[in-house]
Design a protein around this motif. Sequence first.
Motif, mmCIF file in Angstrom:
data_model
loop_
_atom_site.group_PDB
_atom_site.id
_atom_site.type_symbol
_atom_site.label_atom_id
_atom_site.label_comp_id
_atom_site.label_asym_id
_atom_site.label_seq_id
_atom_site.Cartn_x
_atom_site.Cartn_y
_atom_site.Cartn_z
ATOM 1 N N SER A 44 0.814 -1.209 0.000
ATOM 2 C CA SER A 44 0.000 0.000 0.000
ATOM 3 C C SER A 44 0.849 1.261 0.000
ATOM 4 O O SER A 44 0.315 2.365 -0.161
ATOM 5 C CB SER A 44 -0.936 0.010 1.222
ATOM 6 O OG SER A 44 -0.186 0.099 2.419
ATOM 7 N N HIS A 45 2.172 1.113 0.203
ATOM 8 C CA HIS A 45 3.076 2.256 0.264
ATOM 9 C C HIS A 45 3.847 2.430 -1.040
ATOM 10 O O HIS A 45 4.037 1.485 -1.792
ATOM 11 C CB HIS A 45 4.100 2.065 1.396
ATOM 12 C CG HIS A 45 3.573 2.305 2.761
ATOM 13 N ND1 HIS A 45 2.837 1.358 3.444
ATOM 14 C CD2 HIS A 45 3.695 3.378 3.587
ATOM 15 C CE1 HIS A 45 2.529 1.831 4.640
ATOM 16 N NE2 HIS A 45 3.037 3.057 4.756
ATOM 17 N N THR A 46 4.256 3.649 -1.243
ATOM 18 C CA THR A 46 5.342 3.908 -2.189
ATOM 19 C C THR A 46 6.602 4.111 -1.348
ATOM 20 O O THR A 46 6.522 4.307 -0.122
ATOM 21 C CB THR A 46 5.081 5.167 -3.026
ATOM 22 O OG1 THR A 46 5.063 6.310 -2.166
ATOM 23 C CG2 THR A 46 3.756 5.050 -3.769
ATOM 24 N N THR A 47 7.739 4.055 -1.984
ATOM 25 C CA THR A 47 8.968 4.262 -1.223
ATOM 26 C C THR A 47 9.008 5.670 -0.631
ATOM 27 O O THR A 47 9.508 5.863 0.483
ATOM 28 C CB THR A 47 10.206 4.021 -2.109
ATOM 29 O OG1 THR A 47 10.133 4.854 -3.267
ATOM 30 C CG2 THR A 47 10.289 2.568 -2.534
ATOM 31 N N ASP A 48 8.459 6.656 -1.362
ATOM 32 C CA ASP A 48 8.441 8.029 -0.838
ATOM 33 C C ASP A 48 7.545 8.140 0.389
ATOM 34 O O ASP A 48 7.907 8.788 1.383
ATOM 35 C CB ASP A 48 7.959 8.999 -1.917
ATOM 36 C CG ASP A 48 9.010 9.274 -2.973
ATOM 37 O OD1 ASP A 48 10.202 9.012 -2.695
ATOM 38 O OD2 ASP A 48 8.652 9.718 -4.081
ATOM 39 N N SER A 49 6.363 7.515 0.337
ATOM 40 C CA SER A 49 5.458 7.590 1.494
ATOM 41 C C SER A 49 6.042 6.842 2.693
ATOM 42 O O SER A 49 5.841 7.239 3.842
ATOM 43 C CB SER A 49 4.080 7.029 1.126
ATOM 44 O OG SER A 49 4.145 5.633 0.853
ATOM 45 N N PHE A 50 6.761 5.787 2.432
ATOM 46 C CA PHE A 50 7.433 5.014 3.487
ATOM 47 C C PHE A 50 8.465 5.889 4.205
ATOM 48 O O PHE A 50 8.504 5.962 5.439
ATOM 49 C CB PHE A 50 8.090 3.787 2.851
ATOM 50 C CG PHE A 50 8.945 2.969 3.765
ATOM 51 C CD1 PHE A 50 8.447 2.440 4.946
ATOM 52 C CD2 PHE A 50 10.270 2.696 3.427
ATOM 53 C CE1 PHE A 50 9.245 1.663 5.776
ATOM 54 C CE2 PHE A 50 11.074 1.916 4.237
ATOM 55 C CZ PHE A 50 10.561 1.399 5.412
#
Length: 383
Positions: free
Chosen positions: A349-355
């Motif tokens: 459910s995440h992108t690396t940026d949101s992580f």
Amino acid sequence: MNLQAIIITNCIGIALLMILLISSHLVRQRQQLSDKLFTGMIIVTAMACLIEMLTFIFDGQKQIPGVHVMNLLGNSSLYVANIIDCFSWCLYADLHLYHDENRIRKNFFKMGIPALVCLIAVILNLKFRFLFSIDEDAFYHRKIGGYIFYTATMSYLIHSIVTRHVYNKHYGRDRFFPIYMFLTPILVGATIQYIIYGLSIGWCCTALGLVGIYMSLQNELSYIDPLTKLYNRNYLDHILSQISRKQNTAGGLMIDLDYFKTINDRFGHTVGDEALVEASRIIRLSIPAKALPIRFAGDEFIILMQTSDEADLIQIEQNLREALLKFNHSQNKLYQLSFSIGRSMYDVSHTTDSFLNEMDNHMYEEKRTKHSRSSVKTADLPA
């Protein structure tokens, strides 16, 4: 004995080492002890390739004036080169893994005892001929002591394997120091050459090992932060790309070193760099082998771990805080260290940026509420 093949083999070894010496010029300019050791191994190995080629040329050529002395001194030099290379490799492996010259100085004499014994044996062999001898026809003959000498030199290579195993057990696998790429061609070549006299591949195989380890270590220049010796932002991007592509689960901790600017301003950038190194050491000692310690930017670090259980991150966070308390109570430093920490779990459910942003936001929440406070000895820092 195929003299032409021996000459070609050793010339190839010399050519490889000359290319390696030229290509490593910029690295050698750093003047670090590890670079000097590696350069020394290149030079010693190149000289050994040349000398071994000459000893085979002179072998049995009793009509050449002084050939007995040249053969005796040439082969003695090869024995010396053998033990010097093995000892240097052992020091290099320890230094490369631990990055601690004081550790080398502390253990130098103990580690050097086998090398010293071997060097004395080479000197004594000039009179007593228990390692090798040169007969009246100028032929080389290996004696029983030569096999014992071989065992002694191999012990250094085994010691480097043990050193790496102990390091991996405590700090996790060093991804850019594949010592088997260096050891395998050496062990294969040396073993064959010692079993079958007349072959000359040992030193060429050593040259191949040095080239192999050098090529592997070039990745380190791209992926390792030179100050803290942690992985850098480039490696983080590389690993996050893999995790995203494979849709793996992972957890991360973002760590900010509190009041780092104040340490820099009050005590200078040298002390500031020392604080970063100490912080990185605490991080490295507080994480399990499967976690990756990364210097994210400036005084910010990230711990990345492929796990689906947030409890693993909580345990690491607890380890970090306990290690900080121990450091601040036991170290006689001008400063004390404090971390603000934020954690996040990565899934599909995440992108690396949101992580990364989630970690960053949680870290700043703690920073704002001042759950971790740092202070500098002899003065109160601003809140």
